[in-house]
Design an enzyme around this catalytic site. Structure first.
Site, PDB file in Angstrom:
ATOM      1  CE1 TYR A  30       0.623  12.244  -6.217  1.00 54.00           C
ATOM      2  CE2 TYR A  30       1.052  10.008  -7.147  1.00 54.00           C
ATOM      3  CZ  TYR A  30       1.337  11.222  -6.368  1.00 54.00           C
ATOM      4  OH  TYR A  30       2.520  10.922  -5.541  1.00 54.00           O
ATOM      5  CB  THR A  38       5.482   9.049  -6.988  1.00 57.49           C
ATOM      6  OG1 THR A  38       4.707   7.896  -7.400  1.00 57.49           O
ATOM      7  CG2 THR A  38       4.998  10.221  -7.996  1.00 57.49           C
ATOM      8  CG  ASP A  39       6.678   3.949  -8.103  1.00 59.28           C
ATOM      9  OD1 ASP A  39       5.492   4.673  -7.620  1.00 59.28           O
ATOM     10  OD2 ASP A  39       6.625   2.717  -7.639  1.00 59.28           O
ATOM     11  CD  GLU A  40       1.144   6.437  -8.116  1.00 60.94           C
ATOM     12  OE1 GLU A  40       0.369   6.871  -8.847  1.00 60.94           O
ATOM     13  OE2 GLU A  40       1.225   6.089  -7.104  1.00 60.94           O
ATOM     14  CG  LEU A  74      -2.167  22.489   8.769  1.00 56.59           C
ATOM     15  CD1 LEU A  74      -2.735  23.116  10.068  1.00 56.59           C
ATOM     16  CD2 LEU A  74      -1.684  20.942   8.987  1.00 56.59           C
ATOM     17  CG  LEU A  96      -4.814  -1.390  -0.929  1.00 58.81           C
ATOM     18  CD1 LEU A  96      -6.060  -1.939  -1.456  1.00 58.81           C
ATOM     19  CD2 LEU A  96      -3.809  -2.301  -1.617  1.00 58.81           C
ATOM     20  N   PRO A 156     -10.401   3.994 -13.503  1.00 57.01           N
ATOM     21  CG  PRO A 156     -11.660   6.106 -13.628  1.00 57.01           C
ATOM     22  CD  PRO A 156     -11.327   5.103 -12.636  1.00 57.01           C
ATOM     23  CE  LYS A 200       5.183  14.189  -6.265  1.00 59.85           C
ATOM     24  NZ  LYS A 200       5.429  15.070  -5.246  1.00 59.85           N
ATOM     25  NE  ARG A 258      -0.441   1.206  -7.587  1.00 63.54           N
ATOM     26  CZ  ARG A 258      -0.919   0.726  -8.771  1.00 63.54           C
ATOM     27  NH1 ARG A 258      -0.194  -0.501  -9.475  1.00 63.54           N
ATOM     28  NH2 ARG A 258      -1.871   1.430  -9.370  1.00 63.54           N
ATOM     29  CB  ILE A 298       5.906  10.544   3.381  1.00 61.93           C
ATOM     30  CG1 ILE A 298       5.245   9.380   2.772  1.00 61.93           C
ATOM     31  CG2 ILE A 298       7.402  10.326   3.372  1.00 61.93           C
ATOM     32  CD1 ILE A 298       5.305   9.223   1.212  1.00 61.93           C
ATOM     33  N   PRO A 348     -13.100  -2.934  -0.286  1.00 59.25           N
ATOM     34  CG  PRO A 348     -13.297  -0.947  -0.949  1.00 59.25           C
ATOM     35  CD  PRO A 348     -12.985  -1.840   0.321  1.00 59.25           C
ATOM     36  CD  GLU A 351      -4.549  18.071  -2.712  1.00 56.48           C
ATOM     37  OE1 GLU A 351      -5.140  16.906  -2.533  1.00 56.48           O
ATOM     38  OE2 GLU A 351      -4.707  19.257  -1.765  1.00 56.48           O
TER      39      GLU A 351
HETATM   40  P1  NAD Z   1       0.023  13.341   2.101  1.00 56.65           P
HETATM   41  O1  NAD Z   1      -1.306  13.569   1.151  1.00 56.65           O
HETATM   42  O2  NAD Z   1      -0.295  12.232   3.210  1.00 56.65           O
HETATM   43  O3  NAD Z   1       0.397  14.394   2.786  1.00 56.65           O
HETATM   44  C1  NAD Z   1       0.320  15.686   1.855  1.00 56.65           C
HETATM   45  C2  NAD Z   1       0.661  16.957   3.142  1.00 56.65           C
HETATM   46  O4  NAD Z   1       1.061  18.069   2.152  1.00 56.65           O
HETATM   47  C3  NAD Z   1      -0.541  17.389   3.602  1.00 56.65           C
HETATM   48  O5  NAD Z   1      -0.085  17.398   5.053  1.00 56.65           O
HETATM   49  C4  NAD Z   1      -1.102  18.600   3.093  1.00 56.65           C
HETATM   50  O6  NAD Z   1      -1.795  19.179   3.987  1.00 56.65           O
HETATM   51  C5  NAD Z   1       0.108  19.119   2.746  1.00 56.65           C
HETATM   52  N1  NAD Z   1      -0.066  20.039   1.438  1.00 56.65           N
HETATM   53  C6  NAD Z   1      -0.951  19.769   0.233  1.00 56.65           C
HETATM   54  N2  NAD Z   1      -0.919  21.023  -0.337  1.00 56.65           N
HETATM   55  C7  NAD Z   1      -0.113  21.981   0.175  1.00 56.65           C
HETATM   56  C8  NAD Z   1       0.181  23.020  -0.294  1.00 56.65           C
HETATM   57  N3  NAD Z   1      -0.151  23.659  -1.434  1.00 56.65           N
HETATM   58  N4  NAD Z   1       1.052  23.964   0.620  1.00 56.65           N
HETATM   59  C9  NAD Z   1       1.599  23.318   1.781  1.00 56.65           C
HETATM   60  N5  NAD Z   1       1.287  21.890   2.098  1.00 56.65           N
HETATM   61  C10 NAD Z   1       0.409  21.411   1.273  1.00 56.65           C
HETATM   62  O7  NAD Z   1       0.845  12.781   1.225  1.00 56.65           O
HETATM   63  P2  NAD Z   1       2.108  11.591   1.466  1.00 56.65           P
HETATM   64  O8  NAD Z   1       1.552  10.330   1.231  1.00 56.65           O
HETATM   65  O9  NAD Z   1       2.772  11.911   2.998  1.00 56.65           O
HETATM   66  O10 NAD Z   1       3.198  12.048   0.221  1.00 56.65           O
HETATM   67  C11 NAD Z   1       4.303  13.136   0.557  1.00 56.65           C
HETATM   68  C12 NAD Z   1       4.905  13.113  -0.674  1.00 56.65           C
HETATM   69  O11 NAD Z   1       5.661  12.054  -1.142  1.00 56.65           O
HETATM   70  C13 NAD Z   1       4.129  13.607  -1.896  1.00 56.65           C
HETATM   71  O12 NAD Z   1       4.866  14.552  -2.577  1.00 56.65           O
HETATM   72  C14 NAD Z   1       3.917  12.528  -2.653  1.00 56.65           C
HETATM   73  O13 NAD Z   1       3.678  12.597  -4.118  1.00 56.65           O
HETATM   74  C15 NAD Z   1       5.318  11.656  -2.283  1.00 56.65           C
HETATM   75  N6  NAD Z   1       5.187  10.237  -2.436  1.00 56.65           N
HETATM   76  C16 NAD Z   1       4.168   9.430  -1.866  1.00 56.65           C
HETATM   77  C17 NAD Z   1       4.059   8.067  -1.712  1.00 56.65           C
HETATM   78  C18 NAD Z   1       3.096   7.226  -1.085  1.00 56.65           C
HETATM   79  O14 NAD Z   1       2.994   5.905  -1.173  1.00 56.65           O
HETATM   80  N7  NAD Z   1       2.259   7.879  -0.091  1.00 56.65           N
HETATM   81  C19 NAD Z   1       5.223   7.431  -2.467  1.00 56.65           C
HETATM   82  C20 NAD Z   1       6.130   8.040  -3.241  1.00 56.65           C
HETATM   83  C21 NAD Z   1       6.033   9.265  -3.229  1.00 56.65           C
HETATM   84  P1  TYD Z   2      -3.586   3.568  -3.494  1.00 57.91           P
HETATM   85  O1  TYD Z   2      -3.267   3.406  -2.047  1.00 57.91           O
HETATM   86  O2  TYD Z   2      -4.414   4.524  -3.678  1.00 57.91           O
HETATM   87  O3  TYD Z   2      -1.887   3.970  -4.247  1.00 57.91           O
HETATM   88  P2  TYD Z   2      -1.594   4.177  -5.616  1.00 57.91           P
HETATM   89  O4  TYD Z   2      -2.999   4.281  -6.440  1.00 57.91           O
HETATM   90  O5  TYD Z   2      -0.962   5.378  -5.472  1.00 57.91           O
HETATM   91  O6  TYD Z   2      -0.705   3.006  -5.971  1.00 57.91           O
HETATM   92  O7  TYD Z   2      -3.674   2.274  -4.074  1.00 57.91           O
HETATM   93  C1  TYD Z   2      -2.837   1.238  -4.162  1.00 57.91           C
HETATM   94  C2  TYD Z   2      -3.519   0.040  -5.113  1.00 57.91           C
HETATM   95  O8  TYD Z   2      -4.512  -0.473  -4.380  1.00 57.91           O
HETATM   96  C3  TYD Z   2      -3.819   0.748  -6.473  1.00 57.91           C
HETATM   97  O9  TYD Z   2      -3.699  -0.332  -7.541  1.00 57.91           O
HETATM   98  C4  TYD Z   2      -5.523   0.909  -6.277  1.00 57.91           C
HETATM   99  C5  TYD Z   2      -5.757  -0.409  -5.317  1.00 57.91           C
HETATM  100  N1  TYD Z   2      -7.106   0.170  -4.339  1.00 57.91           N
HETATM  101  C6  TYD Z   2      -8.048  -0.700  -4.353  1.00 57.91           C
HETATM  102  O10 TYD Z   2      -8.202  -1.741  -5.045  1.00 57.91           O
HETATM  103  N2  TYD Z   2      -9.073  -0.391  -3.489  1.00 57.91           N
HETATM  104  C7  TYD Z   2      -9.238   0.788  -2.835  1.00 57.91           C
HETATM  105  O11 TYD Z   2     -10.175   0.985  -2.183  1.00 57.91           O
HETATM  106  C8  TYD Z   2      -8.051   1.467  -2.857  1.00 57.91           C
HETATM  107  C9  TYD Z   2      -8.101   3.030  -2.098  1.00 57.91           C
HETATM  108  C10 TYD Z   2      -6.948   1.114  -3.660  1.00 57.91           C
END
Ligand code: NAD
Ligand code: TYD
Length: 353
Positions: free
Chosen positions: A159, A133-135, A34, A199, A291, A163, A223, A12, A214, A83
Site C-alpha cells: 500500500y 499518507t504519512d505511510e 464504487l 482498526l 507481516p 502511494k 499511529r 475521507i 483482534p 486502494e
Molecule cells: P477508502 O478505501 O475508504 O475509499 C477509497 C475510495 O476510492 C472508494 O470510494 C473507492 O470506491 C474509490 N476507488 C478505488 N479505486 C478507484 C478507481 N480506480 N477509480 C475511482 N475510484 C476508486 O479510502 P479513504 O480512507 O477514504 O482514503 C482516501 C485517500 O486518503 C486515499 O488516497 C488514502 O491513501 C488517503 N489517506 C487515507 C488515510 C486513512 O487513515 N484512511 C490517511 C491518510 C491518507
Molecule cells: P489500520 O486501521 O489498518 O491502518 P494502518 O495500517 O494504515 O495504520 O491499522 C491501524 C493499526 O491497527 C495498525 O498498527 C494495525 C493495527 N490493527 C490491529 O491491531 N488489528 C486489526 O484488526 C486491524 C485492522 C489493525
C-alpha cells in the site's frame, strides 16, 4: 466553478464532499469506481441535490475522465481515489498497483491534456490536489522526531509503496509539465462512515457484536490519529492557499499505541452501551502480527500550521467520543456495509491469523 473529486464515496472523500457542500454552493462532480470501499449510501443526504453528481467510473478510464473535464471544466481535481487498506495490499497487491500507480498516472495524463489547452488565466488558477499518507515515510523508532515534509520516502507495505509511487508521479508532472499540483500527507484518520475493516471501526463493530477484538502482536505499534473532519478542513485550506508544487503534512499530534485505542473504545462503550456483565475489554485478543508491520508513525504538521494557519478542531478525546456515538447511532449504515464481500474478507484474513 466546480470541483472534480475522485473517490468521493469512500471514507475521507465522502466526508470531504459532505462538509464541502455544507458550507459552499460550488458543485462537486464525484468520480468513484464504487469498489467494496465506495458506498453511495454515505452520500444519501445529497440525493436530489443539484450541486452533487456521482459518476461511477475509474480514474484510469481516460476517455471518461477527459469527457468529465471537458463537460464540467472544474477549477480543481482532488484525488482521494485509492486502494487504502494495508492488510488487503499484503493479501493482493495487484489492485493497489492498478489504481494507486497506473490509475494516478492515467488521471494525471487526462488532467494534463485538459489543463494544457485551457486559457492562461484558467491554467494559472487550476489545481490538482493529491491526497496521500504519512505511510510513505516508513516506520519511526520510538525516540525519532516526527516526519517532516523532508523525511526520505521509505515505504514498507505494498500500500505505502504504491502511494509513494503516486506521490512521485504527481511531483514529476509538476516539475516536468508545470501542472499546478498540491500534495497532502496525512496521518491515520478516524470518524463517521469509516469502513469497518480498519482498526477503530472494526473494534467498535466487533465489540458491539460480542466478537473478539483482534490486536496484532503486542499492540504497542503507534499511529498518529486525526479526526476525519480535521483532515477535510486541512485539504480545504491547502486547496485555497497552498503553494503550488508543495507538499503539506497533516496531523494532530495524537500518537497512541493501538492497545490504548482499543482500551479507550471499550471504556467508552462500557459507559454508553454497558454490557449486562463485565467490560468489553474482556473481548480483547492478541493475534498474529501483520507481516512487515510499521512500528510507529508520527506527523510534524508545523509547516501547515505556520504557513496556512491550519489547526485541528478536535482532540483525540473529543473525536473518539463523537466517533463511538456515531456508530451507536447508525447501526443501519454498518449493517449495510457488512455485505458478502465484507464477510469474505473477515473470514479470509482473521481466520488465517
Ligand atoms: P477508502 O478505501 O475508504 O475509499 C477509497 C475510495 O476510492 C472508494 O470510494 C473507492 O470506491 C474509490 N476507488 C478505488 N479505486 C478507484 C478507481 N480506480 N477509480 C475511482 N475510484 C476508486 O479510502 P479513504 O480512507 O477514504 O482514503 C482516501 C485517500 O486518503 C486515499 O488516497 C488514502 O491513501 C488517503 N489517506 C487515507 C488515510 C486513512 O487513515 N484512511 C490517511 C491518510 C491518507
Ligand atoms: P489500520 O486501521 O489498518 O491502518 P494502518 O495500517 O494504515 O495504520 O491499522 C491501524 C493499526 O491497527 C495498525 O498498527 C494495525 C493495527 N490493527 C490491529 O491491531 N488489528 C486489526 O484488526 C486491524 C485492522 C489493525
Amino acid at each position: 466553478m466546480t470541483l472534480l473529486v475522485t473517490g468521493g464515496a469512500g471514507f475521507i472523500g465522502a466526508n470531504f464532499v459532505l462538509d464541502w457542500l455544507a458550507s459552499s454552493d460550488e458543485p462537486v462532480i464525484n468520480l468513484d469506481k464504487l469498489t467494496y470501499a465506495g458506498n453511495p449510501e454515505t452520500l444519501a443526504s445529497l440525493q436530489g441535490d443539484a450541486r452533487h453528481r456521482l459518476v461511477q467510473g475509474d480514474i484510469g478510464d481516460s476517455a471518461l475522465v477527459s469527457r468529465l473535464l471537458a463537460e464540467h471544466r472544474p477549477r480543481a481535481v482532488l484525488n482521494f481515489a485509492a486502494e487504502s487498506h494495508v492488510d488487503r495490499s499484503i493479501h493482493g497487491p495487484g489492485e493497489f498497483i492498478e489504481t494507486n500507480v497506473v490509475g494516478t498516472f492515467r488521471l494525471l495524463e487526462s488532467v494534463r491534456g485538459h489543463w494544457s489547452a485551457l486559457p492562461e488565466a484558467e491554467q494559472a488558477a487550476f489545481r490538482f490536489l493529491h491526497v496521500s499518507t504519512d505511510e510513505v515515510y516508513g516506520s519511526l523508532a520510538k525516540e525519532d522526531p516526527a516526519f517532516t515534509e523532508h523525511h526520505r520516502y521509505e515505504p514498507n507495505s505494498p500500500y505505502s509503496a504504491s502511494k509513494a509511487a503516486s506521490d512521485h508521479l504527481v511531483r514529476a508532472w509538476h516539475h516536468t509539465y508545470g501542472l499546478p499540483v498540491l500534495t497532502t500527507n496525512c496521518s491515520n484518520n478516524y470518524g463517521p462512515y469509516h469502513f469497518p475493516e480498519k482498526l477503530i471501526p472494526l473494534m467498535i463493530v466487533n465489540a458491539l457484536a460480542g466478537k473478539p477484538l483482534p490486536v496484532y502482536g503486542d499492540g504497542m505499534q503507534i499511529r498518529d490519529w486525526l479526526y476525519v473532519k480535521d483532515h477535510c478542513s486541512a485539504i480545504r485550506r491547502v486547496l485555497q492557499a497552498g503553494r503550488v508544487g508543495e507538499t503539506y503534512n497533516v496531523g494532530g499530534w495524537n500518537e497512541k499505541p493501538n492497545i490504548e485505542i482499543v482500551q479507550t473504545i471499550c471504556r467508552l462503550l462500557d459507559e454508553m452501551r454497558p454490557k449486562a456483565q463485565g467490560s468489553y475489554a474482556s473481548q480483547i485478543t492478541h493475534v498474529t502480527d501483520r507481516p512487515g508491520h510499521d512500528r510507529r508513525y508520527a506527523i510534524d504538521a508545523r509547516k501547515l500550521e505556520a504557513e496556512l494557519g491550519w489547526t485541528p478542531a478536535e482532540t483525540f478525546e473529543t473525536g473518539i467520543r463523537k466517533t463511538v456515538t456515531w456508530y451507536l447511532d447508525n447501526p443501519e449504515w454498518v449493517q449495510h456495509v457488512q455485505s458478502g464481500a465484507y464477510r469474505d474478507w473477515v473470514n479470509k484474513h482473521y481466520n488465517a491469523s
